[in-house]
Write a protein that holds these residues in place. Sequence first.
Motif, PDB file in Angstrom:
ATOM      1  N   LYS A   1       0.831  -1.207   0.000  1.00 42.85           N
ATOM      2  CA  LYS A   1       0.000   0.000   0.000  1.00 42.85           C
ATOM      3  C   LYS A   1       0.862   1.251   0.000  1.00 42.85           C
ATOM      4  O   LYS A   1       0.490   2.267  -0.606  1.00 42.85           O
ATOM      5  N   ALA A   2       1.984   1.198   0.718  1.00 43.82           N
ATOM      6  CA  ALA A   2       2.944   2.300   0.699  1.00 43.82           C
ATOM      7  C   ALA A   2       4.036   1.939  -0.296  1.00 43.82           C
ATOM      8  O   ALA A   2       4.994   1.234   0.026  1.00 43.82           O
ATOM      9  N   ARG A   3       3.864   2.364  -1.545  1.00 44.88           N
ATOM     10  CA  ARG A   3       4.907   2.130  -2.546  1.00 44.88           C
ATOM     11  C   ARG A   3       4.996   3.344  -3.459  1.00 44.88           C
ATOM     12  O   ARG A   3       3.981   3.962  -3.807  1.00 44.88           O
ATOM     13  N   TYR A   4       6.230   3.661  -3.840  1.00 47.11           N
ATOM     14  CA  TYR A   4       6.495   4.903  -4.546  1.00 47.11           C
ATOM     15  C   TYR A   4       7.512   4.646  -5.652  1.00 47.11           C
ATOM     16  O   TYR A   4       8.328   3.722  -5.566  1.00 47.11           O
ATOM     17  N   LEU A   5       7.476   5.485  -6.668  1.00 45.03           N
ATOM     18  CA  LEU A   5       8.457   5.437  -7.750  1.00 45.03           C
ATOM     19  C   LEU A   5       9.004   6.836  -7.976  1.00 45.03           C
ATOM     20  O   LEU A   5       8.263   7.747  -8.367  1.00 45.03           O
ATOM     21  N   LEU A   6      10.290   7.014  -7.705  1.00 45.82           N
ATOM     22  CA  LEU A   6      11.009   8.253  -7.989  1.00 45.82           C
ATOM     23  C   LEU A   6      11.744   8.068  -9.308  1.00 45.82           C
ATOM     24  O   LEU A   6      12.534   7.135  -9.452  1.00 45.82           O
ATOM     25  N   THR A   7      11.480   8.952 -10.263  1.00 45.56           N
ATOM     26  CA  THR A   7      12.116   8.866 -11.576  1.00 45.56           C
ATOM     27  C   THR A   7      13.016  10.071 -11.800  1.00 45.56           C
ATOM     28  O   THR A   7      12.590  11.220 -11.630  1.00 45.56           O
ATOM     29  N   TYR A   8      14.265   9.799 -12.200  1.00 42.82           N
ATOM     30  CA  TYR A   8      15.188  10.837 -12.669  1.00 42.82           C
ATOM     31  C   TYR A   8      15.049  10.895 -14.192  1.00 42.82           C
ATOM     32  O   TYR A   8      15.477   9.976 -14.891  1.00 42.82           O
ATOM     33  N   HIS A   9      14.453  11.965 -14.691  1.00 45.93           N
ATOM     34  CA  HIS A   9      14.231  12.056 -16.133  1.00 45.93           C
ATOM     35  C   HIS A   9      15.548  12.384 -16.847  1.00 45.93           C
ATOM     36  O   HIS A   9      16.288  13.275 -16.441  1.00 45.93           O
ATOM     37  N   GLY A  10      15.812  11.608 -17.887  1.00 51.58           N
ATOM     38  CA  GLY A  10      17.064  11.760 -18.623  1.00 51.58           C
ATOM     39  C   GLY A  10      18.191  10.906 -18.088  1.00 51.58           C
ATOM     40  O   GLY A  10      19.270  10.857 -18.686  1.00 51.58           O
ATOM     41  N   ALA A  11      17.976  10.210 -16.968  1.00 53.83           N
ATOM     42  CA  ALA A  11      19.034   9.383 -16.383  1.00 53.83           C
ATOM     43  C   ALA A  11      18.974   7.965 -16.928  1.00 53.83           C
ATOM     44  O   ALA A  11      17.908   7.454 -17.278  1.00 53.83           O
ATOM     45  N   ARG A  12      20.129   7.325 -16.940  1.00 52.85           N
ATOM     46  CA  ARG A  12      20.216   5.938 -17.345  1.00 52.85           C
ATOM     47  C   ARG A  12      20.262   5.050 -16.097  1.00 52.85           C
ATOM     48  O   ARG A  12      19.432   5.191 -15.210  1.00 52.85           O
ATOM     49  N   HIS A  13      21.233   4.149 -16.010  1.00 52.07           N
ATOM     50  CA  HIS A  13      21.228   3.121 -14.964  1.00 52.07           C
ATOM     51  C   HIS A  13      22.029   3.505 -13.721  1.00 52.07           C
ATOM     52  O   HIS A  13      21.798   2.955 -12.651  1.00 52.07           O
ATOM     53  N   ASN A  14      22.970   4.437 -13.858  1.00 55.31           N
ATOM     54  CA  ASN A  14      23.936   4.695 -12.778  1.00 55.31           C
ATOM     55  C   ASN A  14      23.415   5.716 -11.777  1.00 55.31           C
ATOM     56  O   ASN A  14      23.989   6.785 -11.583  1.00 55.31           O
ATOM     57  N   ILE A  15      22.338   5.362 -11.082  1.00 54.88           N
ATOM     58  CA  ILE A  15      21.650   6.316 -10.216  1.00 54.88           C
ATOM     59  C   ILE A  15      21.866   6.010  -8.731  1.00 54.88           C
ATOM     60  O   ILE A  15      21.216   6.628  -7.893  1.00 54.88           O
ATOM     61  N   ALA A  16      22.777   5.088  -8.413  1.00 58.32           N
ATOM     62  CA  ALA A  16      22.974   4.723  -7.007  1.00 58.32           C
ATOM     63  C   ALA A  16      24.419   4.817  -6.558  1.00 58.32           C
ATOM     64  O   ALA A  16      24.676   5.066  -5.383  1.00 58.32           O
ATOM     65  N   ALA A  17      25.370   4.620  -7.444  1.00 60.42           N
ATOM     66  CA  ALA A  17      26.781   4.548  -7.052  1.00 60.42           C
ATOM     67  C   ALA A  17      27.358   5.931  -6.776  1.00 60.42           C
ATOM     68  O   ALA A  17      26.809   6.962  -7.171  1.00 60.42           O
ATOM     69  N   HIS A  18      28.516   5.936  -6.101  1.00 61.43           N
ATOM     70  CA  HIS A  18      29.271   7.178  -5.909  1.00 61.43           C
ATOM     71  C   HIS A  18      29.842   7.646  -7.256  1.00 61.43           C
ATOM     72  O   HIS A  18      29.859   6.887  -8.231  1.00 61.43           O
ATOM     73  N   PRO A  19      30.311   8.905  -7.353  1.00 61.68           N
ATOM     74  CA  PRO A  19      30.881   9.394  -8.616  1.00 61.68           C
ATOM     75  C   PRO A  19      32.117   8.594  -9.030  1.00 61.68           C
ATOM     76  O   PRO A  19      32.746   7.912  -8.220  1.00 61.68           O
ATOM     77  N   ALA A  20      32.478   8.707 -10.294  1.00 60.96           N
ATOM     78  CA  ALA A  20      33.625   7.976 -10.830  1.00 60.96           C
ATOM     79  C   ALA A  20      34.927   8.467 -10.194  1.00 60.96           C
ATOM     80  O   ALA A  20      35.194   9.672 -10.182  1.00 60.96           O
ATOM     81  N   PRO A  21      35.763   7.562  -9.679  1.00 58.82           N
ATOM     82  CA  PRO A  21      37.092   7.961  -9.216  1.00 58.82           C
ATOM     83  C   PRO A  21      38.000   8.238 -10.407  1.00 58.82           C
ATOM     84  O   PRO A  21      37.676   7.879 -11.555  1.00 58.82           O
ATOM     85  N   VAL A  22      39.139   8.859 -10.164  1.00 56.48           N
ATOM     86  CA  VAL A  22      40.075   9.188 -11.246  1.00 56.48           C
ATOM     87  C   VAL A  22      40.474   7.943 -12.020  1.00 56.48           C
ATOM     88  O   VAL A  22      40.580   7.958 -13.254  1.00 56.48           O
ATOM     89  N   ALA A  23      40.667   6.833 -11.312  1.00 54.02           N
ATOM     90  CA  ALA A  23      41.116   5.592 -11.968  1.00 54.02           C
ATOM     91  C   ALA A  23      40.129   5.105 -13.010  1.00 54.02           C
ATOM     92  O   ALA A  23      40.511   4.353 -13.917  1.00 54.02           O
ATOM     93  N   ALA A  24      38.867   5.520 -12.917  1.00 51.28           N
ATOM     94  CA  ALA A  24      37.845   5.051 -13.854  1.00 51.28           C
ATOM     95  C   ALA A  24      37.720   5.944 -15.076  1.00 51.28           C
ATOM     96  O   ALA A  24      36.917   5.643 -15.973  1.00 51.28           O
ATOM     97  N   ARG A  25      38.492   7.005 -15.147  1.00 51.91           N
ATOM     98  CA  ARG A  25      38.282   7.988 -16.210  1.00 51.91           C
ATOM     99  C   ARG A  25      39.149   7.750 -17.441  1.00 51.91           C
ATOM    100  O   ARG A  25      39.163   8.572 -18.364  1.00 51.91           O
ATOM    101  N   GLY A  26      39.850   6.623 -17.473  1.00 47.94           N
ATOM    102  CA  GLY A  26      40.719   6.339 -18.613  1.00 47.94           C
ATOM    103  C   GLY A  26      40.062   5.552 -19.717  1.00 47.94           C
ATOM    104  O   GLY A  26      40.584   5.470 -20.828  1.00 47.94           O
ATOM    105  N   SER A  27      38.908   4.942 -19.435  1.00 45.58           N
ATOM    106  CA  SER A  27      38.221   4.149 -20.461  1.00 45.58           C
ATOM    107  C   SER A  27      36.720   4.226 -20.230  1.00 45.58           C
ATOM    108  O   SER A  27      36.264   4.357 -19.092  1.00 45.58           O
ATOM    109  N   GLU A  28      35.955   4.104 -21.305  1.00 47.90           N
ATOM    110  CA  GLU A  28      34.505   4.173 -21.169  1.00 47.90           C
ATOM    111  C   GLU A  28      33.985   2.966 -20.394  1.00 47.90           C
ATOM    112  O   GLU A  28      32.998   3.078 -19.663  1.00 47.90           O
ATOM    113  N   GLY A  29      34.636   1.820 -20.539  1.00 48.52           N
ATOM    114  CA  GLY A  29      34.200   0.630 -19.818  1.00 48.52           C
ATOM    115  C   GLY A  29      34.195   0.820 -18.320  1.00 48.52           C
ATOM    116  O   GLY A  29      33.312   0.313 -17.629  1.00 48.52           O
TER     117      GLY A  29
END
Length: 425
Positions: free
Chosen positions: A319-347
Amino acid sequence: MLSVSIRFALLCSLLGSSALQAAEQLYQPIPADAAPALSQPGKFQVGVRTVKIEVPASLQISTGQTYSRPLTLELWYPASAGQAQQAEYQNQTRSGKSFSIAGTAFRDAASASGTGKLPVVVISHGYTGYRSLMFYLAEHLASHGYIVAGIDHTDSTNAEIDFAKAPFAGFFSTLYHRARDQQATLNYLMSAQSPLAALTNPDKAGLIGYSMGGFGALSTLGACYQFPQAMVKQLTGASQPAQIEALRTQLNSCNAGQAKADPRWQAGILFAPWGGQYQLFEPQSLAKIQTPLLYVAGDQDDISGYQGITQLFQHSGSKARYLLTYHGARHNIAAHPAPVAARGSEGDYGHYAEPAWDVQQINRVNQHMVLAMLDCQLKQKTDACQLLPSGNSRSDEGKGWPGLAPRYNTGMSWQTGSANQSGSK
């Protein structure tokens, strides 16, 4: 004797090496009146410690035998900082690049006194991930009086899976164990074995699952899987009908493998839960879930699929259920921001980044909404309930949503479940 230029070069090299080894600060402060109200830290200092547990009589997917399954947990809790050192979280990207992130918690600090019995929250990452992927949320909740456990799901972490050579090596194990790991973590936290047992409310728990963590969380809270034979064959490579059916029987469980869902789970937060796009949940079982649920999704999700997530929301019976939508967002809506080590490749970068959103802003809104939901459901705080948007609305309509600064109250929508949606579509 070294020349001035050589000595200067060596000094720069040493300084550069130290900078590379130093823990990164991923978050920049913003004015309090620009931030969501409940994204501000709570009154408690936060401690963090790492513990290792084992889940007895677990199924070893590769052999069909039972074994004692190891799990590594990160525990956050209200603390007395004292002389403790500020925490750093070491991990690696999907391609194996190491990094260290600076936290606000204090490593192995003594727990705070006079807190009373505190609710527990379990955080479950996706495929692949790691236990500190949502450390910003764990530290935040602990500062507001929660005991929080982040799980390293064995066979499902960045450190274990070679995403270049064998990206799906741990996938079947993940499908089977994700919910069971969540339940085992709750059982541990509620037991005398937990170092925080004296602080723990034995009847109040919330579950946060991201992507594959959300897939597991729905089972943990009462849903049943319904894997078809064709998908089991595709996922495992099995060719014999008897083998396929045996594997399908293993997967198609309910309630994290228990006879019924654990009533101590009294709230669920589902970030971009996987599986709805393949209709892997039995609609009748979803309809029977009564645990309050908050779904969070991007309407451009390219992993779990927004339509699949909305169908899970619509079929859920709470009965208590909700959906929060970020419009324009893809899948990465929970993790912390990318560290420097992750900025060398798109993967690597694509495991964290959002094309159209500032991930720091998403994280702040997550802190606000998740704390409001948990305080409302686990602590019965009326003022927290009032900070959840009402009805079906967009954040940038009318006066906007409560607790969000007007100029930053944009790009989101909120849906509230109703009885006629439940289990009938």
